[in-house]
Design a protein around this motif. Structure first.
Motif, PDB file in Angstrom:
ATOM      1  N   ALA A  70       0.510  -1.423  -0.552  1.00 51.03           N
ATOM      2  CA  ALA A  70       0.041   0.326  -0.197  1.00 51.03           C
ATOM      3  C   ALA A  70       1.182   0.967  -0.193  1.00 51.03           C
ATOM      4  O   ALA A  70       2.045   0.789   0.214  1.00 51.03           O
ATOM      5  CB  ALA A  70      -0.958   0.042   1.429  1.00 51.03           C
ATOM      6  N   VAL A  71       0.403   2.153  -0.595  1.00 53.21           N
ATOM      7  CA  VAL A  71       1.240   3.421  -0.793  1.00 53.21           C
ATOM      8  C   VAL A  71       0.002   4.524  -0.832  1.00 53.21           C
ATOM      9  O   VAL A  71      -1.097   4.352  -0.836  1.00 53.21           O
ATOM     10  CB  VAL A  71       2.211   3.598  -1.954  1.00 53.21           C
ATOM     11  CG1 VAL A  71       2.740   2.660  -1.707  1.00 53.21           C
ATOM     12  CG2 VAL A  71       1.001   3.808  -3.407  1.00 53.21           C
ATOM     13  N   ALA A  72       0.271   5.943  -0.137  1.00 53.51           N
ATOM     14  CA  ALA A  72      -0.312   6.626  -0.237  1.00 53.51           C
ATOM     15  C   ALA A  72      -0.132   8.146  -0.784  1.00 53.51           C
ATOM     16  O   ALA A  72       0.838   8.011  -1.586  1.00 53.51           O
ATOM     17  CB  ALA A  72      -0.771   7.343   1.114  1.00 53.51           C
ATOM     18  N   THR A  73      -1.034   8.733  -1.758  1.00 53.24           N
ATOM     19  CA  THR A  73      -1.370   9.959  -2.055  1.00 53.24           C
ATOM     20  C   THR A  73      -2.091  11.106  -1.827  1.00 53.24           C
ATOM     21  O   THR A  73      -3.340  10.614  -0.606  1.00 53.24           O
ATOM     22  CB  THR A  73      -1.922  10.173  -3.592  1.00 53.24           C
ATOM     23  OG1 THR A  73      -3.480   9.335  -3.557  1.00 53.24           O
ATOM     24  CG2 THR A  73      -0.923   9.177  -4.828  1.00 53.24           C
ATOM     25  N   PRO A  74      -2.238  11.996  -1.882  1.00 52.52           N
ATOM     26  CA  PRO A  74      -3.015  13.074  -1.753  1.00 52.52           C
ATOM     27  C   PRO A  74      -4.720  12.912  -1.987  1.00 52.52           C
ATOM     28  O   PRO A  74      -4.755  12.798  -3.161  1.00 52.52           O
ATOM     29  CB  PRO A  74      -2.242  14.534  -1.930  1.00 52.52           C
ATOM     30  CG  PRO A  74      -1.380  14.092  -2.759  1.00 52.52           C
ATOM     31  CD  PRO A  74      -0.352  12.644  -3.085  1.00 52.52           C
ATOM     32  N   ALA A  75      -5.365  13.550  -1.535  1.00 52.95           N
ATOM     33  CA  ALA A  75      -7.032  13.281  -1.763  1.00 52.95           C
ATOM     34  C   ALA A  75      -7.293  14.375  -3.480  1.00 52.95           C
ATOM     35  O   ALA A  75      -8.199  13.761  -3.256  1.00 52.95           O
ATOM     36  CB  ALA A  75      -7.817  13.161  -0.934  1.00 52.95           C
ATOM     37  N   PHE A  76      -6.659  15.086  -3.675  1.00 54.99           N
ATOM     38  CA  PHE A  76      -6.336  16.283  -4.552  1.00 54.99           C
ATOM     39  C   PHE A  76      -8.012  16.983  -4.296  1.00 54.99           C
ATOM     40  O   PHE A  76      -8.525  16.696  -3.737  1.00 54.99           O
ATOM     41  CB  PHE A  76      -6.849  15.168  -5.477  1.00 54.99           C
ATOM     42  CG  PHE A  76      -4.771  15.059  -6.347  1.00 54.99           C
ATOM     43  CD1 PHE A  76      -4.173  15.816  -6.109  1.00 54.99           C
ATOM     44  CD2 PHE A  76      -4.527  13.550  -5.590  1.00 54.99           C
ATOM     45  CE1 PHE A  76      -3.031  15.806  -5.777  1.00 54.99           C
ATOM     46  CE2 PHE A  76      -2.991  13.753  -5.274  1.00 54.99           C
ATOM     47  CZ  PHE A  76      -2.674  14.327  -6.326  1.00 54.99           C
ATOM     48  N   ARG A  77      -9.141  16.074  -5.265  1.00 50.88           N
ATOM     49  CA  ARG A  77     -10.351  16.528  -5.083  1.00 50.88           C
ATOM     50  C   ARG A  77     -11.093  16.546  -4.630  1.00 50.88           C
ATOM     51  O   ARG A  77     -12.375  16.829  -4.126  1.00 50.88           O
ATOM     52  CB  ARG A  77     -11.339  16.603  -6.710  1.00 50.88           C
ATOM     53  CG  ARG A  77     -10.213  18.101  -7.513  1.00 50.88           C
ATOM     54  CD  ARG A  77     -10.763  17.728  -8.444  1.00 50.88           C
ATOM     55  NE  ARG A  77     -12.230  17.149  -9.485  1.00 50.88           N
ATOM     56  CZ  ARG A  77     -11.586  16.620 -10.489  1.00 50.88           C
ATOM     57  NH1 ARG A  77     -11.435  17.189 -11.509  1.00 50.88           N
ATOM     58  NH2 ARG A  77     -12.949  15.401 -10.979  1.00 50.88           N
ATOM     59  N   THR A  99      -3.616   0.443  -2.380  1.00 51.82           N
ATOM     60  CA  THR A  99      -3.710  -1.234  -2.385  1.00 51.82           C
ATOM     61  C   THR A  99      -4.102  -2.123  -3.448  1.00 51.82           C
ATOM     62  O   THR A  99      -5.617  -1.800  -3.638  1.00 51.82           O
ATOM     63  CB  THR A  99      -3.934  -1.542  -0.649  1.00 51.82           C
ATOM     64  OG1 THR A  99      -3.385  -2.517  -0.831  1.00 51.82           O
ATOM     65  CG2 THR A  99      -5.591  -1.871  -0.590  1.00 51.82           C
ATOM     66  N   VAL A 100      -2.979  -2.849  -3.574  1.00 49.36           N
ATOM     67  CA  VAL A 100      -3.770  -3.873  -4.996  1.00 49.36           C
ATOM     68  C   VAL A 100      -4.025  -5.278  -3.922  1.00 49.36           C
ATOM     69  O   VAL A 100      -3.331  -6.329  -3.205  1.00 49.36           O
ATOM     70  CB  VAL A 100      -2.059  -4.168  -5.832  1.00 49.36           C
ATOM     71  CG1 VAL A 100      -2.398  -5.453  -6.775  1.00 49.36           C
ATOM     72  CG2 VAL A 100      -2.027  -2.393  -6.464  1.00 49.36           C
ATOM     73  N   GLY A 101      -4.569  -6.087  -4.409  1.00 49.96           N
ATOM     74  CA  GLY A 101      -4.968  -6.737  -3.337  1.00 49.96           C
ATOM     75  C   GLY A 101      -4.808  -8.194  -4.583  1.00 49.96           C
ATOM     76  O   GLY A 101      -4.491  -8.140  -5.589  1.00 49.96           O
ATOM     77  N   ALA A 130      -4.673 -15.216   0.185  1.00 52.48           N
ATOM     78  CA  ALA A 130      -4.917 -15.201   1.996  1.00 52.48           C
ATOM     79  C   ALA A 130      -4.258 -13.752   2.889  1.00 52.48           C
ATOM     80  O   ALA A 130      -4.306 -12.825   2.849  1.00 52.48           O
ATOM     81  CB  ALA A 130      -5.704 -15.934   2.778  1.00 52.48           C
ATOM     82  N   ALA A 131      -2.563 -14.522   2.614  1.00 51.74           N
ATOM     83  CA  ALA A 131      -1.727 -14.031   2.887  1.00 51.74           C
ATOM     84  C   ALA A 131      -2.068 -12.517   2.647  1.00 51.74           C
ATOM     85  O   ALA A 131      -0.525 -11.486   2.918  1.00 51.74           O
ATOM     86  CB  ALA A 131      -0.142 -14.858   3.137  1.00 51.74           C
ATOM     87  N   VAL A 132      -1.807 -12.218   0.913  1.00 47.48           N
ATOM     88  CA  VAL A 132      -1.768 -11.341   0.413  1.00 47.48           C
ATOM     89  C   VAL A 132      -2.652 -10.742   0.832  1.00 47.48           C
ATOM     90  O   VAL A 132      -2.445  -9.079   0.683  1.00 47.48           O
ATOM     91  CB  VAL A 132      -1.293 -11.349  -0.963  1.00 47.48           C
ATOM     92  CG1 VAL A 132      -1.916 -10.127  -1.957  1.00 47.48           C
ATOM     93  CG2 VAL A 132      -0.270 -12.386  -1.596  1.00 47.48           C
ATOM     94  N   LEU A 133      -3.752 -11.208   1.255  1.00 44.28           N
ATOM     95  CA  LEU A 133      -4.783  -9.933   1.502  1.00 44.28           C
ATOM     96  C   LEU A 133      -5.529  -9.360   2.539  1.00 44.28           C
ATOM     97  O   LEU A 133      -5.092  -8.547   2.868  1.00 44.28           O
ATOM     98  CB  LEU A 133      -6.660 -10.657   1.093  1.00 44.28           C
ATOM     99  CG  LEU A 133      -7.183 -10.180   1.269  1.00 44.28           C
ATOM    100  CD1 LEU A 133      -8.097  -8.568   0.803  1.00 44.28           C
ATOM    101  CD2 LEU A 133      -8.807 -11.184   1.284  1.00 44.28           C
ATOM    102  N   ALA A 134      -4.447 -10.319   3.191  1.00 44.55           N
ATOM    103  CA  ALA A 134      -4.255  -9.722   5.016  1.00 44.55           C
ATOM    104  C   ALA A 134      -3.224  -8.820   4.851  1.00 44.55           C
ATOM    105  O   ALA A 134      -3.481  -7.608   5.105  1.00 44.55           O
ATOM    106  CB  ALA A 134      -4.265 -10.994   5.871  1.00 44.55           C
ATOM    107  N   SER A 135      -2.100  -8.597   3.969  1.00 42.36           N
ATOM    108  CA  SER A 135      -0.992  -8.032   4.038  1.00 42.36           C
ATOM    109  C   SER A 135      -1.894  -6.487   3.194  1.00 42.36           C
ATOM    110  O   SER A 135      -1.227  -5.265   4.302  1.00 42.36           O
ATOM    111  CB  SER A 135      -0.328  -8.288   2.905  1.00 42.36           C
ATOM    112  OG  SER A 135       1.034  -7.217   2.577  1.00 42.36           O
ATOM    113  N   CYS A 136      -2.644  -6.536   2.572  1.00 44.54           N
ATOM    114  CA  CYS A 136      -3.353  -5.179   2.140  1.00 44.54           C
ATOM    115  C   CYS A 136      -3.953  -4.380   3.463  1.00 44.54           C
ATOM    116  O   CYS A 136      -3.697  -3.140   3.607  1.00 44.54           O
ATOM    117  CB  CYS A 136      -4.161  -6.014   1.333  1.00 44.54           C
ATOM    118  SG  CYS A 136      -4.195  -6.233  -0.579  1.00 44.54           S
TER     119      CYS A 136
END
Length: 166
Positions: free
Chosen positions: A60-67, A78-80, A91-97
């Motif tokens: 997961a990473v963050a960006t500003p929310a813009f509008r 986040t990429v599931g 299941a491990a990848v989803l939990a990591s999200c």
């Protein structure tokens, strides 16, 4: 442990510090909830995302929310996992999200967070198992986030999430 609540509604209409979008690896916008987030936030969201891409499943990473309307200040991408029958550590990848979203939220000082069901749309993750993983991971992860709002897009998803939270 944050308070976890379940609502039926529009993710981009939530009045929280940050929202999570179920993104694809390019962070350029996709379908479903990601399309709605990108439409509401505007084209600068894709520009900011592309500078951080590619993003691996489970991260997961963050960006500003813009509008997006205040008080939303951040979009956490986040990429599931794509469901391939359960034999590829989905299941491990989803939990990591969910864990990574909380970690990113903590780094940003987020206290209220709205999260959609991750991977249950076009990625095909079985909704009942996804709900169990979401709630158990959120409960088991240490965080400074005070409220996690799980935003369901339909009544069936809401009911599954509500059963897990109860």
């Amino acid at each position: 442990m944050p308070v976890i609540e379940v609502v039926l509604g529009d993710l981009v209409a939530q009045r929280v510090d940050a929202i999570v979008t179920a993104a694809n690896e390019s962070l350029l916008g996709g379908g479903g909830v990601d399309r709605a987030v990108h439409a509401a936030a505007g084209p600068r969201l894709a520009e900011a995302g592309s500078a951080l891409a590619p993003l691996d499943p489970g991260d997961a990473v963050a960006t500003p929310a813009f509008r997006l309307d205040p008080p939303v200040r951040h979009v956490i991408h986040t990429v599931g996992p794509v469901w391939e029958g359960g034999g590829y550590d989905e299941a491990a990848v989803l939990a990591s999200c969910y864990r990574r979203c909380l970690e990113v939220a903590d780094a940003l000082g987020v206290r209220t967070l709205a999260i959609p069901a991750i991977s249950t749309g076009v990625y095909g993750y079985p909704p009942e198992e996804a709900a169990r993983i979401a709630v158990s991971t959120l409960r088991a992860t240490r965080t400074g986030v005070e409220l996690v709002r799980l935003v369901a897009f339909d009544e069936g998803s809401r009911d599954l999430l509500t059963r897990e939270v109860s």
